[in-house]
Design a protein around this motif. Structure first.
Motif, short mmCIF file in Angstrom:
data_model
loop_
_atom_site.label_atom_id
_atom_site.label_comp_id
_atom_site.label_asym_id
_atom_site.label_seq_id
_atom_site.Cartn_x
_atom_site.Cartn_y
_atom_site.Cartn_z
N ALA A 68 122.15 -20.46 -1.25
CA ALA A 68 120.90 -20.45 -2.01
C ALA A 68 119.69 -20.44 -1.07
O ALA A 68 118.69 -19.77 -1.32
CB ALA A 68 120.83 -21.65 -2.95
N THR A 69 119.79 -21.18 0.02
CA THR A 69 118.70 -21.21 1.00
C THR A 69 118.54 -19.84 1.66
O THR A 69 117.42 -19.36 1.85
CB THR A 69 118.96 -22.30 2.06
OG1 THR A 69 119.02 -23.56 1.39
CG2 THR A 69 117.87 -22.32 3.11
N LEU A 72 116.73 -17.68 -0.82
CA LEU A 72 115.31 -18.02 -0.83
C LEU A 72 114.59 -17.33 0.33
O LEU A 72 113.55 -16.68 0.14
CB LEU A 72 115.12 -19.54 -0.72
CG LEU A 72 113.70 -20.08 -0.62
CD1 LEU A 72 113.63 -21.46 -1.23
CD2 LEU A 72 113.18 -20.15 0.80
N GLY A 93 110.55 -17.39 -4.13
CA GLY A 93 111.74 -17.81 -3.39
C GLY A 93 112.29 -19.12 -3.91
O GLY A 93 113.51 -19.29 -4.04
N MET A 94 111.40 -20.06 -4.23
CA MET A 94 111.86 -21.36 -4.73
C MET A 94 112.48 -21.23 -6.12
O MET A 94 113.50 -21.87 -6.41
CB MET A 94 110.71 -22.36 -4.72
CG MET A 94 110.33 -22.74 -3.30
SD MET A 94 108.90 -23.82 -3.03
CE MET A 94 108.43 -24.45 -4.55
N TRP A 97 115.83 -19.74 -5.57
CA TRP A 97 116.71 -20.78 -5.05
C TRP A 97 117.26 -21.62 -6.20
O TRP A 97 118.47 -21.86 -6.28
CB TRP A 97 115.96 -21.65 -4.05
CG TRP A 97 116.78 -22.77 -3.49
CD1 TRP A 97 117.60 -22.72 -2.40
CD2 TRP A 97 116.87 -24.11 -4.00
NE1 TRP A 97 118.19 -23.96 -2.20
CE2 TRP A 97 117.76 -24.82 -3.17
CE3 TRP A 97 116.29 -24.77 -5.07
CZ2 TRP A 97 118.06 -26.15 -3.38
CZ3 TRP A 97 116.60 -26.11 -5.29
CH2 TRP A 97 117.48 -26.78 -4.45
#
Length: 112
Positions: A68-69, A72, A93-94, A97
């Motif tokens: 997930a990072t 992002l 991006g967040m 994520w």
């Protein structure tokens, strides 16, 4: 007092990485990609006498969060490359994520 020491050391590490990133962005990015926060966290947990079980669960959590990072960062990279303002890119991006983590958790529940 130990909490303050952890904050000072951790802030110092982040400040060094930020300064390197300012002067040498590519190398700063490579250094920032190192598992500095994870390693610092494991170090502090170990110093505080945390159980191996909790440290193993923490490490698994880090591994679960890695894809997930990466997603992002990929979103932020592509959006900023296409002149989308940084704050918008970061917010997108967040959100990406959070959606990735949610979908990943749903898939984990379906297959376990």
């Amino acid at each position: 007092m130990f909490f303050v020491l952890k904050m000072i050391v951790s802030a110092f590490v982040i400040a060094i990485v930020t300064e390197i990133s300012r002067r040498l962005p590519t190398y700063g990015g490579i250094i920032a990609a190192l598992p500095l926060v994870s390693l610092l966290s494991l170090f502090w947990l170990s110093i505080q006498g945390e159980s191996e079980t909790n440290m193993n669960q923490f490490t698994l959590g880090v591994l679960i969060g890695l894809p997930a990072t990466g997603f992002l960062l990929l979103i932020v990279y592509f959006l900023t490359k296409h002149s989308v303002p940084f704050i918008v890119s970061l917010c997108a991006g967040m959100v990406a994520w959070a959606v990735f983590i949610y979908v990943q958790d749903l898939l984990k529940r379906m297959f376990t």
